[in-house]
Design a protein around this motif. Structure first.
Motif, PDB file in Angstrom:
ATOM      1  N   ILE A 218       6.874   0.337   5.327  1.00  0.00           N
ATOM      2  CA  ILE A 218       8.017  -0.265   4.652  1.00  0.00           C
ATOM      3  C   ILE A 218       7.915  -1.784   4.684  1.00  0.00           C
ATOM      4  O   ILE A 218       8.156  -2.466   3.695  1.00  0.00           O
ATOM      5  N   LEU A 221       4.917  -3.638   2.422  1.00  0.00           N
ATOM      6  CA  LEU A 221       5.024  -3.743   0.978  1.00  0.00           C
ATOM      7  C   LEU A 221       6.054  -4.777   0.547  1.00  0.00           C
ATOM      8  O   LEU A 221       6.196  -5.051  -0.632  1.00  0.00           O
ATOM      9  N   VAL A 292       8.826   3.120  -0.828  1.00  0.00           N
ATOM     10  CA  VAL A 292       7.400   2.843  -0.672  1.00  0.00           C
ATOM     11  C   VAL A 292       6.620   3.675  -1.690  1.00  0.00           C
ATOM     12  O   VAL A 292       5.735   3.174  -2.382  1.00  0.00           O
TER      13      VAL A 292
END
Ligand SMILES: Nc1ncnc2c1ncn2[C@@H]1O[C@H](COP(=O)(O)OP(=O)(O)OP(=O)(O)O)[C@@H](O)[C@H]1O
Ligand SMILES: [Mg+2]
Lengths: 303, 247
Positions: A218, A221, A292
């Protein structure tokens, strides 16, 4: 000892469908490893190649350092398997199933204790076909644990379970890890992977698109946080011009503000208060694995 | 062979819990005696060398019961277990395939024997049928014939694509065999052509062997029949194992 499970360049094709397209990863002893991905991503094919139930076209899978299709019986003794799809004889009763399957192994768990943990005590003498979907599922999980396995494979462990049974299952899986055993699971529920797994592999079209701890996935990104609130009709200040904000969506009285940087909430709240907008029900939503997946593949997990 | 005893015991319990299978093996036998007894009676008849129709038919009905378990029962049960995914679940354990097969064969042989006991029991009670052979000898012949016909059933189960087709093939093979092998009706009352067809059916050899031993003849006089049954067992069993599919 490093990896209990080791997969190298695994490939498997069915006629013209490439189910698994050259994947590699390792699973360490004592971790809960999860594989998530949409229908047909290749999760079951991968897991069953490791279990020795299917043969890969190329590449290899090793478990305890051995080839699972060559040493099936010895490996089957040390692992527990819950298949995504299987059945028991229609008239076999719950307690009989545990007794029967226990007899195939050298080591056996206490059947009553397992039934208790899985909430099946009252169903002990029910025939397989008389069980509900979730009860069948729990029985299969009990069977996967009957031989005190060192590695447990759970293919869609909570499909068909109600929220309460799902949470009980999470506790059970954590308990397995606490005993130093390894769990390899697949799931459709991003929340489940996020809460339960030490590491998660995201699979899409037979490839691993990401593999890490849920938090790292998480974080790495840099996915936007969301600020969700209800606002009255009328003009709003130009929130998208704030440096912390990347995008604004408004539909009816619902306003969603996206942004990755720290200070998103205070900047937005200040701007709104300065213009006298009476917003309500404000909450922030942290990015999750669902986001994600969306960010990596450009698609929703579930269409 | 860990689990063999448990699997066999479980199979027998499951068999007895299935009303249709239980009817076919257990109630079918006395039923046969009553029906055929009513049709043919058991008066001495010169066609049968002075024996009654029921006397000479007992060994044939025995073959019929064993055949119905092997050729009709096995493809249905194995086909259904495979189609529902039960065999998949067994395969995920360390159980050897042979354990599964031995347990299944033992179950079916036990049920066929049980059916035979009921058959002979009701034959003796209702028609005072004669038994002049050696019990052990006849038992051995039932086991040999049973193995041959079960292997035949497993071959159908291995080759048939699905549970339905296994069932249909089992019936298509069994019913003609029932009439043409002399197990349903004495071959002596059948036309020449039927008697010729019968030489191609494995059940015919079981009927002949059993009938001989039943009336006190020795294995030595039935070496051909015994050899054919052994051959059927080896060939069908080998092919069935070769083509056996868990899924
Ligand atoms: N036995 C098979 N024969 C032919 N194709 C298959 C077979 N098993 C899987 N496939 C195909 O391989 C691909 C991957 O299937 P797999 O079952 O591994 O996916 P999955 O990720 O487990 O999906 P799901 O979430 O629906 O369980 C799919 O496109 C599927 O159609
Ligand atoms: Mg799957």
């Amino acid at each position: 000892m490093a990896g209990v499970i080791e997969v190298r360049d695994l490939r498997k094709t069915y006629d013209d469908v490439v189910a698994v397209d050259g994947i590699s990863f390792e699973v360490a002893e004592g971790e809960i490893f999860g594989m998530v991905g949409p229908n047909g991503a290749g999760k079951t094919t991968t897991i069953e190649c490791i279990e020795g139930l299917r043969r890969a076209d190329s590449g290899h899978a090793r478990i305890f350092g051995e080839d699972p299709s060559a040493k099936r019986a010895a490996i089957a003794e040390r692992i527990g398997i819950q298949l995504q799809e299987s059945a028991l004889p229609a008239r076999l009763r719950v307690a009989e199933a545990l007794w029967l399957f226990g007899s195939f192994y050298k080591r056996q768990a206490d059947a009553d204790e397992l039934l208790g943990q899985l909430g099946l005590i009252e169903k002990k003498s029910s025939a397989f076909t008389k069980l509900s979907g979730g009860q069948k599922q729990r029985l299969f999980i009990a069977l996967a644990l009957i031989n005190l396995p060192e590695v447990v494979f759970l293919d869609e462990l909570t499909t068909g379970l109600d929220p309460q049974a799902r949470r009980a299952m999470w506790d059970l899986v954590r308990g397995i890890r606490e005993q130093g055993r390894t769990v390899f699971l697949t799931t459709h529920f991003m929340e489940e992977a996020e809460r339960l797994c030490d590491r998660v592999a995201i699979l899409d079209h037979g490839r691993i698109v990401a593999l890490d701890t849920p938090e790292a996935l998480i974080r790495s990104l840099n996915i936007d946080k969301r600020l969700v609130m209800t606002v009255p009709e009328g003009d709003l200040p130009k929130l998208s011009e704030l440096p912390q904000v990347s995008r604004v969506e408004r539909s009816g009285d619902r306003l969603v503000v996206y942004g990755a940087k720290d200070g998103l909430a205070s900047a937005v709240i200040n701007a709104l208060e300065d213009s006298g907008v009476a917003f309500e029900d404000l909450r922030t939503e942290q990015p999750n694995l669902e986001d994600v997946f969306l960010a990596l593949t450009g698609r929703e997990m579930r269409e | 062979m860990r689990g063999l005893r448990q699997l066999t015991w479980t199979n027998i319990k499951l068999y007895l819990r299935d009303p249709i299978a239980t009817f076919f093996t257990l109630a079918f036998a006395p039923f046969l005696v009553v029906i055929f007894g009513a049709m043919f009676g058991n008066d001495p008849n010169p066609i049968f060398g002075g024996q009654g129709s029921m006397d000479v038919s007992m060994p044939a009905y025995t073959a019929l019961i064993v055949g119905s378990v092997g050729i009709m029962g096995v493809p249905i049960t194995v086909g259904a277990l495979r189609e529902h995914g039960v065999l998949r679940r067994y395969r995920a354990t360390p159980m050897h395939p042979l354990t599964f097969i031995v347990a299944d064969i033992t179950t079916n042989l036990a049920m066929a024997l049980f059916g035979t006991i009921l058959l002979v029991g009701s034959g003796i009670l209702l028609y005072r049928v004669k038994f002049e052979g050696n019990m052990l000898s006849v038992l051995a012949a039932i086991l040999l014939g049973g193995l041959a016909l079960l292997a035949f059933g497993y071959l159908i189960a291995s080759l048939a694509p699905g549970a339905r087709s296994a069932q249909v093939i089992g019936m298509l093979v069994f019913y003609p065999m029932m009439f043409l092998s002399g197990s349903g009706m004495p071959l002596e009352i059948m036309p020449e052509s039927v008697q010729r067809i019968s030489t191609f059916l494995p059940m015919t050899y079981m009927v002949r062997l059993l009938r001989g031993l039943w009336f006190g003849e020795s294995w030595g006089e039935y070496l051909v029949e015994a050899a054919v049954l052994l051959g059927v067992f080896v060939v069908c069993g080998g092919l069935a194992a070769r083509f056996f599919r868990w899924e």
